[in-house]
Write a protein that holds these residues in place. Structure first.
Motif, PDB file in Angstrom:
ATOM      1  N   GLN A 163       0.839  -1.192   0.000  1.00  0.00           N
ATOM      2  CA  GLN A 163       0.000   0.000   0.000  1.00  0.00           C
ATOM      3  C   GLN A 163       0.876   1.244   0.000  1.00  0.00           C
ATOM      4  O   GLN A 163       1.682   1.437   0.904  1.00  0.00           O
ATOM      5  N   ASP A 164       0.702   2.082  -1.012  1.00  0.00           N
ATOM      6  CA  ASP A 164       1.346   3.383  -1.008  1.00  0.00           C
ATOM      7  C   ASP A 164       0.479   4.357  -0.214  1.00  0.00           C
ATOM      8  O   ASP A 164      -0.732   4.143  -0.084  1.00  0.00           O
ATOM      9  N   PRO A 165       1.063   5.439   0.324  1.00  0.00           N
ATOM     10  CA  PRO A 165       0.300   6.334   1.203  1.00  0.00           C
ATOM     11  C   PRO A 165      -0.981   6.841   0.568  1.00  0.00           C
ATOM     12  O   PRO A 165      -0.976   7.344  -0.561  1.00  0.00           O
ATOM     13  N   GLY A 166      -2.061   6.692   1.285  1.00  0.00           N
ATOM     14  CA  GLY A 166      -3.350   7.179   0.809  1.00  0.00           C
ATOM     15  C   GLY A 166      -3.929   6.407  -0.351  1.00  0.00           C
ATOM     16  O   GLY A 166      -4.883   6.862  -0.986  1.00  0.00           O
ATOM     17  N   MET A 167      -3.372   5.239  -0.624  1.00  0.00           N
ATOM     18  CA  MET A 167      -3.793   4.502  -1.807  1.00  0.00           C
ATOM     19  C   MET A 167      -4.421   3.155  -1.417  1.00  0.00           C
ATOM     20  O   MET A 167      -4.412   2.754  -0.263  1.00  0.00           O
ATOM     21  N   GLU A 168      -4.916   2.478  -2.437  1.00  0.00           N
ATOM     22  CA  GLU A 168      -5.569   1.197  -2.197  1.00  0.00           C
ATOM     23  C   GLU A 168      -4.567   0.112  -1.828  1.00  0.00           C
ATOM     24  O   GLU A 168      -3.368   0.261  -2.038  1.00  0.00           O
ATOM     25  N   LEU A 169      -5.097  -0.960  -1.271  1.00  0.00           N
ATOM     26  CA  LEU A 169      -4.282  -2.113  -0.924  1.00  0.00           C
ATOM     27  C   LEU A 169      -4.196  -3.035  -2.133  1.00  0.00           C
ATOM     28  O   LEU A 169      -5.218  -3.361  -2.752  1.00  0.00           O
ATOM     29  N   HIS A 170      -3.001  -3.469  -2.454  1.00  0.00           N
ATOM     30  CA  HIS A 170      -2.800  -4.420  -3.542  1.00  0.00           C
ATOM     31  C   HIS A 170      -2.312  -5.733  -2.955  1.00  0.00           C
ATOM     32  O   HIS A 170      -1.283  -5.768  -2.273  1.00  0.00           O
TER      33      HIS A 170
END
Lengths: 113, 115
Positions: free
Chosen positions: A37-44
């Motif tokens: 997960q990148d900051p403020g982003m979705e979970l992959h």
């Protein structure tokens, strides 16, 4: 409080180093997951396992590898870290079944310089 | 691609107001789950709604599920500054059976509650 632990919490390493992110749970869960997960982003989802000696790749291609030799332990390894691997890595687990909630570790924030 | 798509991506409200977040998904499900994530932390499970349920409550949380539209909503009533977090929906991608299915998350909604 969830009994799932990730270490280290933060890691800064140089390019080309080999690293292992640890994840352990004491709930006896069969399923375990690694998400990126990148900051403020979705979970992959990058890896998951539904039991000992089972591992599957997730939806997001990753250069990392995982192993599941014991039920409670699901480490993630990067053989040669690169700056593109800089991200937060979240480990989770849940029990087999249709209606089971997942428990998450606190995450490992990895920075590759 | 992720199973769930969430709307809006970001939401800013005043304390005391209600916050509504929506989630759409693509395939058939047995249940849909909502999670909360405080900044820089892991996710915490909030509530699970089964496919044969239309509405579920837990404290100030109300979740609805419309399987015909493949969508769910999470309502937080009387919001507080402490509700500031990101909220994610999740579904199980069966991959053959529930034993081997994987949990897939939506993009998330970032909620800011101003005091």
């Amino acid at each position: 409080e969830a009994d799932i632990y990730q270490t280290p919490r933060y890691l800064v390493i140089g390019t080309g180093k080999k690293i292992t992110l640890e994840c352990s749970q004491t709930m006896g869960h069969d399923k375990m997951y690694w998400y990126q997960q990148d900051p403020g982003m979705e979970l992959h989802l990058i890896h998951y396992s539904y039991g000992v000696n089972s591992t599957e790749k997730g939806d997001l291609s990753s250069e990392s590898t995982v192993s599941r030799i014991r039920t409670e332990h699901f480490p993630l390894t990067l053989e040669s870290a690169r700056p593109s691997h800089t991200s937060q890595y979240l480990c989770a687990s849940n029990q087999i079944g249709e209606n089971t909630e997942a428990f998450f570790g606190q995450g490992t924030r990895l920075t590759v310089v | 691609s992720q199973q769930g798509e969430e709307d809006p991506q970001a939401l800013s409200i005043q304390e005391g107001e209600n916050a509504t977040m929506n989630c759409s998904y693509k395939t058939s499900i047995n249940n849909l789950q909502w999670y909360r994530q405080n900044s820089g932390r892991g996710l915490v499970h909030l509530i699970l709604i089964r496919s044969n349920e239309r509405e579920k409550h837990s404290g100030r949380l109300r979740v609805t599920l419309d399987t015909s539209k493949k969508s769910s909503s999470l309502l937080i009533t009387a919001s507080r500054a402490a509700d500031t977090a990101s909220y994610f929906c999740a579904t199980l991608d069966y991959h053959g059976s529930s034993n081997t299915g994987k949990l897939i998350f939506g993009q998330g909604t970032t909620l800011q509650v101003k005091p």
